[in-house]
Design a protein around this motif. Sequence first.
Motif, mmCIF file in Angstrom:
data_model
loop_
_atom_site.group_PDB
_atom_site.id
_atom_site.type_symbol
_atom_site.label_atom_id
_atom_site.label_comp_id
_atom_site.label_asym_id
_atom_site.label_seq_id
_atom_site.Cartn_x
_atom_site.Cartn_y
_atom_site.Cartn_z
ATOM 1 N N UNK A 72 28.339 89.585 85.263
ATOM 2 C CA UNK A 72 26.870 89.122 85.486
ATOM 3 C C UNK A 72 25.886 89.807 86.390
ATOM 4 N N UNK A 73 26.197 89.991 87.497
ATOM 5 C CA UNK A 73 24.887 91.007 88.181
ATOM 6 C C UNK A 73 24.580 92.360 87.185
ATOM 7 N N UNK A 74 25.262 92.736 87.059
ATOM 8 C CA UNK A 74 25.406 94.086 85.702
ATOM 9 C C UNK A 74 24.350 94.024 85.442
ATOM 10 N N UNK A 75 24.247 92.923 83.985
ATOM 11 C CA UNK A 75 23.873 92.806 83.657
ATOM 12 C C UNK A 75 22.263 91.907 83.387
ATOM 13 N N UNK A 76 22.525 90.944 83.994
ATOM 14 C CA UNK A 76 21.009 90.801 84.760
ATOM 15 C C UNK A 76 20.153 91.831 85.849
ATOM 16 N N UNK A 87 33.690 76.452 83.092
ATOM 17 C CA UNK A 87 32.910 77.349 81.864
ATOM 18 C C UNK A 87 32.302 78.873 83.102
ATOM 19 N N UNK A 88 32.432 80.072 82.212
ATOM 20 C CA UNK A 88 31.738 81.930 82.022
ATOM 21 C C UNK A 88 30.198 81.564 82.566
ATOM 22 N N UNK A 121 27.056 74.556 78.386
ATOM 23 C CA UNK A 121 28.137 74.925 79.589
ATOM 24 C C UNK A 121 27.077 75.166 81.185
ATOM 25 N N UNK A 122 26.106 75.647 80.414
ATOM 26 C CA UNK A 122 24.947 76.497 81.860
ATOM 27 C C UNK A 122 24.619 75.060 81.573
#
Length: 298
Positions: A95-99, A163-164, A239-240
């Motif tokens: 997640x952090x890599x993508x953000x 959820x992810x 889910x988000x």
Amino acid sequence: MKFNPRARLDTSGTTDTRGTRARPGGGAIAVGGGGIGIVVLLLALLFGVNPGDLMGTDSGGDTTSNQGSAAGSSLTQCRTGADVEAHPECRFVAYATSVDDFWAGVIRNYTRAPDRYFTGQVSTGCGVASSQVGPFYCPADDTVYLDLGFFDTLQQQFGAKGGDFAEAYVVAHEYGHHVQDLLGTMDKVRPGQGATSGAVRLELQADCYAGVWAHHATQTKDANGEVLITEITQQDLAEGLDAAAKVGDDYIQANLGGGRVNPDAWTHGSSEQRQRWFTTGYRSGDPRSCDTFTAARL
């Protein structure tokens, strides 16, 4: 939510201190002036805890929990997207890599916010924080702090579906605060409560920024140009949005705070507002759509 098994994960800014003890330091939250720990303060107010208890200098007692892994893990097991299946904590690295990749392409001279995993308590530039505050961003040391056990709490106590993508939303929201810090937005907001307060506007903007990232998430890449996230489904988005609703001030007050909804005590916004501003960012994909400070409808 699917990750590219070939994508390289960047652990260079991630520290895993789960299972270790926090050290005293930092002192009380500085309210006003430079480098205020406003986000941590707002979280403390939201959960109805004394900020001094959460961000003071006392680190007495056992600060570990049974959620912890080996102390000071290097996360060397999180090398590629394929490692996400075997090692759940690698999801958060992804997640952090993508953000980070997204915002680096938007903000000139963007600098990554390190992220640190902890359990129980953690020493920060804003003071010693308890896991009771949930995930938070500390402007004093430009770091995102994650107690990964919070996501179990979100399901078990808040009633979230989990959820992810619910996790990704929370991480992207905290990095949204880092963006606000870099842009100077955070310095203009003073602590306060209420449905139209600067605090609420700050939080809703971070939700919107999370939505903007989500719009572009499947286009984000690793250092070698490999796509990081290959698919986000409608179920992921649901889910988000469910997680956003479960951390709305009105939901927390009604279900976890005695049943009385009091907008004058809001610090993050209602469930409807949090969902709407995330959706605004997701649909537009444009950070300029996230101006909660001049919006006619908050």
